[in-house]
Design a protein around this motif. Structure first.
Motif, mmCIF file in Angstrom:
data_model
loop_
_atom_site.group_PDB
_atom_site.id
_atom_site.type_symbol
_atom_site.label_atom_id
_atom_site.label_comp_id
_atom_site.label_asym_id
_atom_site.label_seq_id
_atom_site.Cartn_x
_atom_site.Cartn_y
_atom_site.Cartn_z
ATOM 1 N N GLU A 77 74.921 -17.009 -39.620
ATOM 2 C CA GLU A 77 75.387 -17.028 -38.224
ATOM 3 C C GLU A 77 76.908 -17.113 -38.156
ATOM 4 O OE1 GLU A 77 72.263 -19.105 -35.156
ATOM 5 O OE2 GLU A 77 73.234 -20.363 -36.632
ATOM 6 N N ALA A 126 74.920 -21.905 -24.656
ATOM 7 C CA ALA A 126 73.875 -22.389 -25.562
ATOM 8 C C ALA A 126 72.978 -23.413 -24.885
ATOM 9 C CB ALA A 126 74.517 -22.977 -26.814
ATOM 10 N N VAL A 133 74.499 -26.142 -30.503
ATOM 11 C CA VAL A 133 75.398 -25.346 -31.333
ATOM 12 C C VAL A 133 76.616 -26.165 -31.746
ATOM 13 C CG1 VAL A 133 74.722 -23.133 -30.326
ATOM 14 C CG2 VAL A 133 76.635 -24.412 -29.321
ATOM 15 N N CYS A 135 80.704 -25.321 -32.719
ATOM 16 C CA CYS A 135 81.780 -24.331 -32.746
ATOM 17 C C CYS A 135 82.939 -24.868 -33.576
ATOM 18 C CB CYS A 135 82.287 -24.034 -31.333
ATOM 19 S SG CYS A 135 81.016 -23.544 -30.152
ATOM 20 N N HIS A 149 77.640 -21.788 -34.909
ATOM 21 C CA HIS A 149 76.287 -21.687 -35.442
ATOM 22 C C HIS A 149 75.384 -22.670 -34.720
ATOM 23 C CE1 HIS A 149 76.432 -25.528 -37.728
ATOM 24 N NE2 HIS A 149 77.688 -25.228 -37.934
ATOM 25 N N ARG A 150 74.088 -22.426 -34.778
ATOM 26 C CA ARG A 150 73.125 -23.395 -34.270
ATOM 27 C C ARG A 150 73.147 -24.619 -35.182
ATOM 28 N NH1 ARG A 150 67.361 -21.211 -32.324
ATOM 29 N NH2 ARG A 150 67.335 -23.390 -31.699
#
Length: 217
Positions: A77, A126, A133, A135, A149-150
């Motif tokens: 991701e 999100a 998530v 960042c 990414h998650r």
């Protein structure tokens, strides 16, 4: 929302006379376009759907089952959801005597603030998908990068101590969507709030994480 900054990022805000959590007032047009496109679920991953980020990295079908070079979804991701802030934020990139890219401190701060604002917008997208998530905004003298990414148990992209990263003296900001107990195993939060305004207020009320405390000690 949970925000962590490394010492270099905190110092950059302080030199400009700004609180450590000081996003841009509004996004530049290219970043607004990315937010307007939203996020999409793809095989358990969460991705930007706009083609210019994806096609810039892969000229082939995106298949989460073939994460070449990445041991988990998080790394995959981050690769797909990363782009250079200096490609979309209007900054001047000069050339150093060593023939390396060179971005001024004011323009680095501009990318940092745009990245922080952009991270907040990604978090909101999100949350609408009920997908936590994380960042990461990274800015240095030669470039700026955003990725996300998650959040998954046992997986992460960045180290818990953001000050571990010293090569190139990067300014780092990590923004988690929460819930607040989500990062209990990923370092201490710098400050917590449901929005940028609440996060800034929290910073005044509660102080900072060990990265800031170490700076004052």
């Amino acid at each position: 929302m949970i925000v962590r900054l490394n010492d270099a990022a905190v110092a950059a805000f302080e030199r400009a006379g700004l609180p450590p959590v000081s996003p841009a007032l509004e996004l530049v047009p290219e970043l607004r376009k990315i937010i307007a496109a939203g996020l999409v679920r793809h095989g358990g991953a969460l991705l930007f759907p706009h083609s210019w980020v994806v096609k810039k990295k892969y000229q082939l079908k995106i298949d989460p089952s073939h994460r070449t070079g990445h041991p988990d979804f998080t790394g995959w991701e981050c690769e797909l959801n990363s782009f250079h802030l200096d490609d979309v934020v209007p900054v001047r990139v000069d050339v150093s005597p060593d023939d390396e890219p060179l971005i001024s401190e004011p323009d680095q701060l501009l990318m940092l603030r745009q990245g922080l604002k952009f991270a907040h917008e990604v978090v909101q997208l999100a949350r609408a998908l009920d997908a936590p998530v994380r960042c990461l905004v990274s800015v240095a003298r030669d470039s700026g990068t955003f990725r996300f990414h998650r959040v998954r148990p046992g997986e992460t992209w960045a180290m818990a101590d953001l000050d571990t990263y010293t090569f190139g003296a990067p300014k780092l900001i990590e923004v988690d969507s929460g819930p607040h107990d989500l990062i209990c195993d990923h370092g201490s939060p710098t400050t917590v709030g449901e929005s940028i305004d609440e996060t800034r207020a929290s910073l005044s009320s509660y102080g900072n994480c060990r990265q800031r405390r170490r700076r004052r000690s």
